[in-house]
Design an enzyme around this catalytic site. Sequence first.
Site, PDB file in Angstrom:
ATOM      1  N   GLY A  42      32.261  62.250  64.680  1.00 44.69           N
ATOM      2  CA  GLY A  42      32.606  60.934  65.207  1.00 44.69           C
ATOM      3  C   GLY A  42      31.689  59.881  64.640  1.00 44.69           C
ATOM      4  O   GLY A  42      30.475  59.954  64.817  1.00 44.69           O
TER       5      GLY A  42
ATOM      6  N   CYS B 135      31.037  51.377  70.460  1.00 47.98           N
ATOM      7  CA  CYS B 135      30.522  51.415  69.083  1.00 47.98           C
ATOM      8  C   CYS B 135      31.025  50.233  68.284  1.00 47.98           C
ATOM      9  O   CYS B 135      32.182  49.843  68.404  1.00 47.98           O
ATOM     10  CB  CYS B 135      31.010  52.657  68.346  1.00 47.98           C
ATOM     11  SG  CYS B 135      30.560  54.169  69.143  1.00 47.98           S
TER      12      CYS B 135
ATOM     13  N   TYR C 187      27.110  50.247  80.982  1.00 54.63           N
ATOM     14  CA  TYR C 187      27.364  51.269  79.952  1.00 54.63           C
ATOM     15  C   TYR C 187      27.037  50.622  78.617  1.00 54.63           C
ATOM     16  O   TYR C 187      27.619  49.594  78.276  1.00 54.63           O
ATOM     17  CB  TYR C 187      28.827  51.732  80.003  1.00 54.63           C
ATOM     18  CG  TYR C 187      29.149  52.776  78.941  1.00 54.63           C
ATOM     19  CD1 TYR C 187      28.308  53.867  78.730  1.00 54.63           C
ATOM     20  CD2 TYR C 187      30.290  52.673  78.152  1.00 54.63           C
ATOM     21  CE1 TYR C 187      28.583  54.818  77.773  1.00 54.63           C
ATOM     22  CE2 TYR C 187      30.586  53.637  77.185  1.00 54.63           C
ATOM     23  CZ  TYR C 187      29.719  54.700  76.998  1.00 54.63           C
ATOM     24  OH  TYR C 187      29.999  55.646  76.044  1.00 54.63           O
TER      25      TYR C 187
ATOM     26  N   ARG D  54      17.816  56.821  65.850  1.00 57.14           N
ATOM     27  CA  ARG D  54      19.167  57.357  65.729  1.00 57.14           C
ATOM     28  C   ARG D  54      19.995  56.565  64.719  1.00 57.14           C
ATOM     29  O   ARG D  54      20.890  57.068  64.089  1.00 57.14           O
ATOM     30  CB  ARG D  54      19.794  57.272  67.127  1.00 57.14           C
ATOM     31  CG  ARG D  54      21.186  57.775  67.273  1.00 57.14           C
ATOM     32  CD  ARG D  54      21.489  57.783  68.768  1.00 57.14           C
ATOM     33  NE  ARG D  54      22.825  58.200  69.102  1.00 57.14           N
ATOM     34  CZ  ARG D  54      23.123  58.867  70.209  1.00 57.14           C
ATOM     35  NH1 ARG D  54      22.180  59.217  71.045  1.00 57.14           N
ATOM     36  NH2 ARG D  54      24.361  59.181  70.496  1.00 57.14           N
TER      37      ARG D  54
HETATM   38  P1  XMP Z   1      32.878  57.026  74.246  1.00 58.97           P
HETATM   39  O1  XMP Z   1      34.119  56.557  73.552  1.00 58.97           O
HETATM   40  O2  XMP Z   1      33.065  58.283  74.993  1.00 58.97           O
HETATM   41  O3  XMP Z   1      31.847  57.329  73.054  1.00 58.97           O
HETATM   42  O4  XMP Z   1      32.294  55.927  75.089  1.00 58.97           O
HETATM   43  C1  XMP Z   1      30.590  57.935  73.277  1.00 58.97           C
HETATM   44  C2  XMP Z   1      29.952  58.268  71.942  1.00 58.97           C
HETATM   45  O5  XMP Z   1      29.722  57.086  71.176  1.00 58.97           O
HETATM   46  C3  XMP Z   1      28.615  57.290  70.283  1.00 58.97           C
HETATM   47  N1  XMP Z   1      27.703  56.164  70.446  1.00 58.97           N
HETATM   48  C4  XMP Z   1      27.633  55.115  69.607  1.00 58.97           C
HETATM   49  N2  XMP Z   1      28.240  54.875  68.415  1.00 58.97           N
HETATM   50  N3  XMP Z   1      27.139  52.790  68.290  1.00 58.97           N
HETATM   51  C5  XMP Z   1      27.981  53.712  67.752  1.00 58.97           C
HETATM   52  O6  XMP Z   1      28.532  53.478  66.667  1.00 58.97           O
HETATM   53  C6  XMP Z   1      26.482  52.968  69.470  1.00 58.97           C
HETATM   54  O7  XMP Z   1      25.748  52.115  69.930  1.00 58.97           O
HETATM   55  C7  XMP Z   1      26.748  54.200  70.154  1.00 58.97           C
HETATM   56  N4  XMP Z   1      26.249  54.729  71.309  1.00 58.97           N
HETATM   57  C8  XMP Z   1      26.872  55.916  71.448  1.00 58.97           C
HETATM   58  C9  XMP Z   1      27.989  58.603  70.646  1.00 58.97           C
HETATM   59  O8  XMP Z   1      28.382  59.542  69.673  1.00 58.97           O
HETATM   60  C10 XMP Z   1      28.577  58.895  72.021  1.00 58.97           C
HETATM   61  O9  XMP Z   1      28.608  60.264  72.323  1.00 58.97           O
END
Ligand code: XMP
Length: 522
Positions: free
Chosen positions: A339, A346, A425, A441
């Site tokens: 992903g 994101c 969130y 990260r």
């Molecule tokens: P969902 O869609 O479940 O996604 O809210 C959670 C996943 O998103 C990733 N993640 C990020 N990806 N910028 C990104 O591009 C961010 O700030 C970010 N924070 C989390 C991560 O893989 C998570 O499990």
Amino acid sequence: MAANSSDCALIDAGLYLPAETFFREQTGMALTYDDVTLATRYSDVLPRETSLETTIAERLNLTIPIISADMDTVTESRMAIAMALNGGLGLIHYNMPERTQLSEVSRVKNHVHGLIQEPIKIGPDQSVGDVLELVEQRGFAFRTFPVVDKNEKLLGLLTGHVVRPRYAARKVSDAMTPRKSLHTVNVKELGEDPIARADRFFNEHIGIHKLLVVDDEDRLRGLFTISDIERITQEKSAQSKPARDEKFRLLCGAAVSATRNSTGELDKDRIASHVGGLVERGVDVVAVSTAHGFSKGVGETVKLIRSLFPDLPIIAGNVTSAEGVEFLANSGANAIKIGQGPGSICTTRIVAGVGIPQLTALYVASRAAAKKGVSILADGGITKSGDIVKALTLSQAVICGGLLAGCTEAPGDILEINGKLYKQYRGMGSLAAMKAGSAARYGHSKDSTRKIAAEGIEALKEVSASLDTVLAQLIGGVQSGLGYLGAASLEQLRQNARFIRVTPAGQRESAPHDIVEVKASN
Ligand code: XMP
């Protein structure tokens, strides 16, 4: 009748394609969950009889294929405990001091379901009036308190029926039921099924509603209440089997970062001591969580952990290419997170212009994973149970952030805005989260004076029900999906899945339409 190679079966086979054929026909096109739908298959499988068990790595088996994301607004010990109790897994985030993360892991590993491990205690020299004040101030819904001395040794129990204004002037030591009249159990006697042990106790002792747990030195180690035990035993039949290790403790994962030192080199000593600490606390899997897993630093980190801890399951990511999967598998990872940019918070695709829509990424990754003998985890972009079914046609489990961030068990305070309740969130690549520690990260340094580009946003989620309720809905949906595909297990789901693309008109048709909705389905 189950379909064999009849003419009719050939009609289906020409249009509804298995993954291999379907995705090869989409060359040059990246698809995500809503771009496809799954064809139904002959079924003699009832949804409730389907098994959702999955293997993430050797010795890491889950009862449900759902993992809560290692994000600071999603998974700390409370979420990880609830996830494991439901048969899933929580990955504790790393936006906290390492020592705190170790304690969070210990909390999960030492959790005994139904046992209040840190009950509110009072001292013998307090007055009943002090206790009344405490109840009032803290808004406690209970009035029974264990009484302990300064070494936590059990002295008695102040029961609810004496916590009344008329006794306010009395000392707790005069009003309490003394130690010798109390029912206790030694923590060592709780065995593999503490709930059953407590349930048996309450059956055998009519009218007793509290069971105190002590250690060999008679120090208070916890408290069972009859109401908790009754609720849990009632719910037990509806829930999936908890995910446990061989010592019957709940499973727990923790995120680690590919930390660099001040000269920009990988900080091998720090990574080794961090992972060593987690292993000592009993962690079942570590997740090397980064935005770009197909990179030197992540490969070296995974190699280092693998060399120091040969048997420790390692999750690593994120990648969206077959080569990326191969690279991390060769470095020693057992499960690869797939992903880049699908997450609800994101902005990687917007900020950096990279990333692959999730279903195509999963297909590509799944082919490499099959060759390398590793599992893949569909990370991000899951908004409904139907997405989970589609993701599981190609992967071993899903990782959810946004879907779980509104649950009671997610960290963070509840905010009220215009009469609605919300929880924060935020992306781990948002500026606020990176300042709190997750900059590595995204390949940045948190102390950097350079301007760093955020790849995530800060948002709110409407407060949802408890995790048990949210997962029950999701699991019910996934089991329906398996039923429609005639699949009794996730392996059969992968075999039976037949894909077809949907047009925007098809997508509109898929959701409720041309009605006035009076009540949402969930
Ligand atoms: P969902 O869609 O479940 O996604 O809210 C959670 C996943 O998103 C990733 N993640 C990020 N990806 N910028 C990104 O591009 C961010 O700030 C970010 N924070 C989390 C991560 O893989 C998570 O499990």
